[in-house]
Design an enzyme around this catalytic site. Structure first.
Site, mmCIF file in Angstrom:
data_model
loop_
_atom_site.group_PDB
_atom_site.id
_atom_site.type_symbol
_atom_site.label_atom_id
_atom_site.label_comp_id
_atom_site.label_asym_id
_atom_site.label_seq_id
_atom_site.Cartn_x
_atom_site.Cartn_y
_atom_site.Cartn_z
ATOM 1 N N GLY A 24 -19.371 72.586 -96.038
ATOM 2 C CA GLY A 24 -20.723 72.991 -95.667
ATOM 3 C C GLY A 24 -20.765 74.493 -95.485
ATOM 4 C CD GLU A 25 -22.408 79.134 -94.444
ATOM 5 O OE1 GLU A 25 -21.750 79.987 -93.806
ATOM 6 O OE2 GLU A 25 -22.455 79.108 -95.677
ATOM 7 C CB SER A 26 -17.317 78.063 -92.012
ATOM 8 O OG SER A 26 -17.524 79.324 -92.602
ATOM 9 C CB CYS A 77 -14.942 73.531 -98.451
ATOM 10 S SG CYS A 77 -15.567 74.925 -99.393
ATOM 11 C CB ILE A 83 -19.064 74.043 -103.761
ATOM 12 C CG1 ILE A 83 -18.998 72.832 -104.718
ATOM 13 C CG2 ILE A 83 -20.507 74.525 -103.594
ATOM 14 C CD1 ILE A 83 -19.714 71.599 -104.215
ATOM 15 C CG HIS A 103 -16.101 70.191 -101.604
ATOM 16 N ND1 HIS A 103 -16.554 70.069 -100.303
ATOM 17 C CD2 HIS A 103 -16.379 71.453 -101.982
ATOM 18 C CE1 HIS A 103 -17.084 71.211 -99.916
ATOM 19 N NE2 HIS A 103 -16.983 72.077 -100.905
ATOM 20 C CD GLU A 159 -15.602 66.768 -99.416
ATOM 21 O OE1 GLU A 159 -14.385 66.775 -99.678
ATOM 22 O OE2 GLU A 159 -16.209 67.772 -98.992
HETATM 23 N N1 GLN Z 1 -18.920 79.154 -98.425
HETATM 24 C C1 GLN Z 1 -18.868 78.247 -97.319
HETATM 25 C C2 GLN Z 1 -18.447 78.965 -96.040
HETATM 26 O O1 GLN Z 1 -18.134 80.097 -96.053
HETATM 27 C C3 GLN Z 1 -17.955 77.086 -97.596
HETATM 28 C C4 GLN Z 1 -18.492 76.307 -98.771
HETATM 29 C C5 GLN Z 1 -18.221 74.837 -98.767
HETATM 30 O O2 GLN Z 1 -17.878 74.207 -97.752
HETATM 31 N N2 GLN Z 1 -18.478 74.257 -99.901
HETATM 32 O O3 GLN Z 1 -18.458 78.392 -95.007
#
Ligand code: GLN
Length: 184
Positions: free
Chosen positions: A46-48, A78, A132, A168, A170
């Site tokens: 996701g987005e850390s 990720c 991704i 990923h 998953e």
């Molecule tokens: N770019 C995202 C981040 O910096 C990570 C991307 C992902 O989990 N697919 O958190």
């Protein structure tokens, strides 16, 4: 019983993979969810920075950190990997800092933001890898085992009870990494 962090990101896909392997799971969305018994933990992609902020704002940081430190198997993909690394070059998304490694976020640049490949994963042979806007690991400290290297960069590590990958699994049909996690 696996607790899946479900504040943001692709937790549903992790749940489907667990389901396919007959592993029971529940979502961790709020502190009271952490009162339930779990003996494994998943941090999804996701987005850390968002995940890190929400974990703290929702008051779950300390108990999640305790769970990681307790030694139960932890699997992170990720953004999840970023949460676990203890250092980041560039924009920080680190939170628990329980893996002594330096992570580089969005490491592949805009052009290569997302790509699919197949590669060797230690002990599992060749597996599909979906990247991704992925991070990679620039350097590791003592005790961190490299599990996969993609185009010369570290994309999978294991440190004690924690397994973390840049890609990923998953999002792919291959469940070998999940099986590995369930056997940890
Ligand atoms: N770019 C995202 C981040 O910096 C990570 C991307 C992902 O989990 N697919 O958190």
């Amino acid at each position: 019983m696996t607790g899946v962090l479900a504040v943001q990101g692709d937790f549903l896909e992790h749940e489907k993979a667990l389901e396919a392997l007959g592993e029971e799971w529940f979502e961790i969305r709020k502190p009271s969810d952490l009162d339930r018994h779990f003996d494994r933990l998943i941090f999804p992609g996701g987005e850390s920075t968002v995940q890190s902020k929400l974990i703290k704002e929702l008051g779950m940081f300390d108990r999640l950190k305790e769970a990681i430190d307790s030694g139960i198997p932890v699997f992170a993909t990720c953004a999840g990997l970023i949460l676990l690394c203890d250092k980041s070059s560039g924009a920080d998304g680190c939170a628990f800092r329980t893996i002594p490694a330096n992570v580089k976020r969005n490491a592949y640049g805009r052009q290569l933001g997302s790509f699919y490949t197949e590669g060797e994963f230690k002990g599992l042979g060749t597996i599909p890898m979906e990247f991704i806007r992925a991070p990679y690991i620039e350097s590791i400290d003592d005790g961190v085992e490299v599990m996969s290297v993609t185009d010369g960069q570290i994309t999978g590590v294991r440190y004690k009870n924690q397994l973390a990958v840049s890609f990923h699994p998953e999002l792919c049909d291959d469940t070998k990494i999940f099986e590995y996690f369930l056997n940890m």
